[in-house]
Design a protein around this motif. Structure first.
Motif, PDB file in Angstrom:
ATOM      1  N   LEU A 103      55.144  27.139 -11.696  1.00 26.74           N
ATOM      2  CA  LEU A 103      55.791  27.258 -13.004  1.00 26.74           C
ATOM      3  C   LEU A 103      54.769  27.379 -14.124  1.00 26.74           C
ATOM      4  N   ALA A 104      53.655  26.653 -14.022  1.00 28.29           N
ATOM      5  CA  ALA A 104      52.589  26.792 -15.024  1.00 28.29           C
ATOM      6  C   ALA A 104      51.990  28.194 -14.970  1.00 28.29           C
ATOM      7  N   GLY A 105      51.777  28.698 -13.767  1.00 28.57           N
ATOM      8  CA  GLY A 105      51.273  30.057 -13.621  1.00 28.57           C
ATOM      9  C   GLY A 105      52.243  31.089 -14.167  1.00 28.57           C
ATOM     10  N   ASN A 106      53.543  30.884 -13.936  1.00 29.42           N
ATOM     11  CA  ASN A 106      54.553  31.785 -14.488  1.00 29.42           C
ATOM     12  C   ASN A 106      54.497  31.815 -16.007  1.00 29.42           C
ATOM     13  N   ALA A 107      54.414  30.637 -16.618  1.00 30.86           N
ATOM     14  CA  ALA A 107      54.377  30.580 -18.076  1.00 30.86           C
ATOM     15  C   ALA A 107      53.170  31.328 -18.622  1.00 30.86           C
ATOM     16  N   VAL A 108      52.012  31.120 -18.014  1.00 27.94           N
ATOM     17  CA  VAL A 108      50.798  31.776 -18.498  1.00 27.94           C
ATOM     18  C   VAL A 108      50.876  33.290 -18.283  1.00 27.94           C
ATOM     19  N   ILE A 109      51.353  33.721 -17.146  1.00 32.50           N
ATOM     20  CA  ILE A 109      51.407  35.159 -16.853  1.00 32.50           C
ATOM     21  C   ILE A 109      52.430  35.862 -17.738  1.00 32.50           C
ATOM     22  N   PHE A 110      53.598  35.262 -17.939  1.00 30.83           N
ATOM     23  CA  PHE A 110      54.588  35.905 -18.798  1.00 30.83           C
ATOM     24  C   PHE A 110      54.155  35.910 -20.261  1.00 30.83           C
ATOM     25  N   LEU A 111      53.448  34.877 -20.705  1.00 27.38           N
ATOM     26  CA  LEU A 111      52.889  34.907 -22.057  1.00 27.38           C
ATOM     27  C   LEU A 111      51.801  35.974 -22.180  1.00 27.38           C
ATOM     28  N   THR A 112      51.064  36.198 -21.103  1.00 26.35           N
ATOM     29  CA  THR A 112      50.063  37.270 -21.101  1.00 26.35           C
ATOM     30  C   THR A 112      50.728  38.639 -21.194  1.00 26.35           C
ATOM     31  N   ILE A 113      51.814  38.830 -20.458  1.00 24.43           N
ATOM     32  CA  ILE A 113      52.533  40.100 -20.522  1.00 24.43           C
ATOM     33  C   ILE A 113      53.103  40.317 -21.920  1.00 24.43           C
ATOM     34  N   GLN A 114      53.660  39.266 -22.506  1.00 24.02           N
ATOM     35  CA  GLN A 114      54.191  39.385 -23.865  1.00 24.02           C
ATOM     36  C   GLN A 114      53.069  39.668 -24.862  1.00 24.02           C
ATOM     37  N   GLY A 115      51.935  39.007 -24.694  1.00 23.17           N
ATOM     38  CA  GLY A 115      50.798  39.267 -25.571  1.00 23.17           C
ATOM     39  C   GLY A 115      50.294  40.691 -25.457  1.00 23.17           C
ATOM     40  N   PHE A 116      50.330  41.241 -24.247  1.00 22.81           N
ATOM     41  CA  PHE A 116      49.921  42.629 -24.070  1.00 22.81           C
ATOM     42  C   PHE A 116      50.788  43.567 -24.890  1.00 22.81           C
ATOM     43  N   PHE A 117      52.114  43.355 -24.839  1.00 20.72           N
ATOM     44  CA  PHE A 117      53.014  44.221 -25.596  1.00 20.72           C
ATOM     45  C   PHE A 117      52.904  43.987 -27.092  1.00 20.72           C
ATOM     46  N   LEU A 118      52.593  42.772 -27.510  1.00 21.14           N
ATOM     47  CA  LEU A 118      52.423  42.517 -28.942  1.00 21.14           C
ATOM     48  C   LEU A 118      51.152  43.164 -29.475  1.00 21.14           C
ATOM     49  N   VAL A 119      50.080  43.116 -28.696  1.00 16.89           N
ATOM     50  CA  VAL A 119      48.803  43.661 -29.152  1.00 16.89           C
ATOM     51  C   VAL A 119      48.767  45.178 -29.028  1.00 16.89           C
ATOM     52  N   PHE A 120      49.211  45.700 -27.898  1.00 11.50           N
ATOM     53  CA  PHE A 120      49.047  47.128 -27.628  1.00 11.50           C
ATOM     54  C   PHE A 120      50.324  47.944 -27.785  1.00 11.50           C
ATOM     55  N   GLY A 121      51.425  47.350 -28.176  1.00  9.83           N
ATOM     56  CA  GLY A 121      52.679  48.077 -28.282  1.00  9.83           C
ATOM     57  C   GLY A 121      53.037  48.524 -29.679  1.00  9.83           C
ATOM     58  N   ARG A 122      52.102  48.516 -30.593  1.00 13.96           N
ATOM     59  CA  ARG A 122      52.399  48.876 -31.977  1.00 13.96           C
ATOM     60  C   ARG A 122      52.496  50.372 -32.194  1.00 13.96           C
ATOM     61  N   GLY A 123      51.964  51.161 -31.306  1.00 13.86           N
ATOM     62  CA  GLY A 123      52.021  52.602 -31.457  1.00 13.86           C
ATOM     63  C   GLY A 123      50.932  53.165 -32.353  1.00 13.86           C
ATOM     64  N   ASP A 124      49.893  52.410 -32.614  1.00  7.62           N
ATOM     65  CA  ASP A 124      48.801  52.919 -33.434  1.00  7.62           C
ATOM     66  C   ASP A 124      47.781  53.636 -32.549  1.00  7.62           C
ATOM     67  N   ASP A 125      46.570  53.830 -33.031  1.00  8.09           N
ATOM     68  CA  ASP A 125      45.569  54.583 -32.279  1.00  8.09           C
ATOM     69  C   ASP A 125      45.135  53.889 -30.996  1.00  8.09           C
ATOM     70  N   PHE A 126      45.134  52.565 -31.002  1.00  5.72           N
ATOM     71  CA  PHE A 126      44.689  51.816 -29.822  1.00  5.72           C
ATOM     72  C   PHE A 126      45.911  51.162 -29.191  1.00  5.72           C
ATOM     73  N   SER A 127      46.621  51.875 -28.358  1.00  2.00           N
ATOM     74  CA  SER A 127      47.834  51.334 -27.756  1.00  2.00           C
ATOM     75  C   SER A 127      47.806  51.538 -26.250  1.00  2.00           C
ATOM     76  N   TRP A 128      48.734  50.900 -25.566  1.00  4.73           N
ATOM     77  CA  TRP A 128      48.806  51.002 -24.112  1.00  4.73           C
ATOM     78  C   TRP A 128      49.282  52.369 -23.664  1.00  4.73           C
ATOM     79  N   GLU A 129      49.890  53.142 -24.564  1.00  3.09           N
ATOM     80  CA  GLU A 129      50.450  54.436 -24.187  1.00  3.09           C
ATOM     81  C   GLU A 129      49.371  55.433 -23.803  1.00  3.09           C
ATOM     82  N   GLN A 130      48.145  55.241 -24.265  1.00  7.97           N
ATOM     83  CA  GLN A 130      47.093  56.191 -23.914  1.00  7.97           C
ATOM     84  C   GLN A 130      46.428  55.840 -22.587  1.00  7.97           C
ATOM     85  N   TRP A 131      46.852  54.748 -21.933  1.00  3.46           N
ATOM     86  CA  TRP A 131      46.293  54.380 -20.638  1.00  3.46           C
ATOM     87  C   TRP A 131      47.161  54.993 -19.611  1.00  3.46           C
TER      88      TRP A 131
END
Length: 131
Positions: A103-131
């Motif tokens: 459960l601790a691992g789940n919390a950390v991994i899902f927060l990491t996934i959410q952080g990825f979308f918050l940081v790289f999901g803005r649609g600016d020049d540095f986003s996950w869409e170019q990967w």
């Protein structure tokens, strides 16, 4: 450079989450690898978001049915990932200590996934869409 620091931080937190998950499986007292099935939930949790992002073209709208359905499916996947180790511990397939580590691992991994979308999901020049 801020994007690279965020990527390093996200990869570090993902490694910590996976370490908790592996400890819940591989410690000598536990030794049962059934909790590794939560990796399936981790892998499929972003899929509804990807589909909704691709299917909806109006990004200015505050809400859409497709986006809300994606939130619903994602919530179901996340709740299932947290419920699966609890059910395994309840029927005595795994021990409660292993359940806590998973459960601790789940919390950390899902927060990491959410952080990825918050940081790289803005649609600016540095986003996950170019990967």
């Amino acid at each position: 450079m801020a994007g690279v620091k965020a990527l390093v931080l996200l990869s570090f937190s993902g490694a910590i989450g996976l370490t908790f998950l592996m400890l819940g499986c591989a410690l000598e007292d536990y030794g049962v690898y059934w909790p590794l099935f939560v990796l399936i939930f981790h892998a499929i949790s972003p899929i509804p978001h990807f589909v909704a992002k691709r299917a909806t073209y109006d990004s200015d709208a505050t809400s859409s049915a497709c986006r809300e359905l994606a939130y619903f499916f994602t919530t179901g996947i996340v709740v299932s990932a947290f419920g699966f180790p609890v059910i395994l511990a309840r029927v005595a397939v795994i021990k409660w200590g292993a359940c806590g580590l998973v459960l601790a691992g789940n919390a950390v991994i899902f927060l990491t996934i959410q952080g990825f979308f918050l940081v790289f999901g803005r649609g600016d020049d540095f986003s996950w869409e170019q990967w």
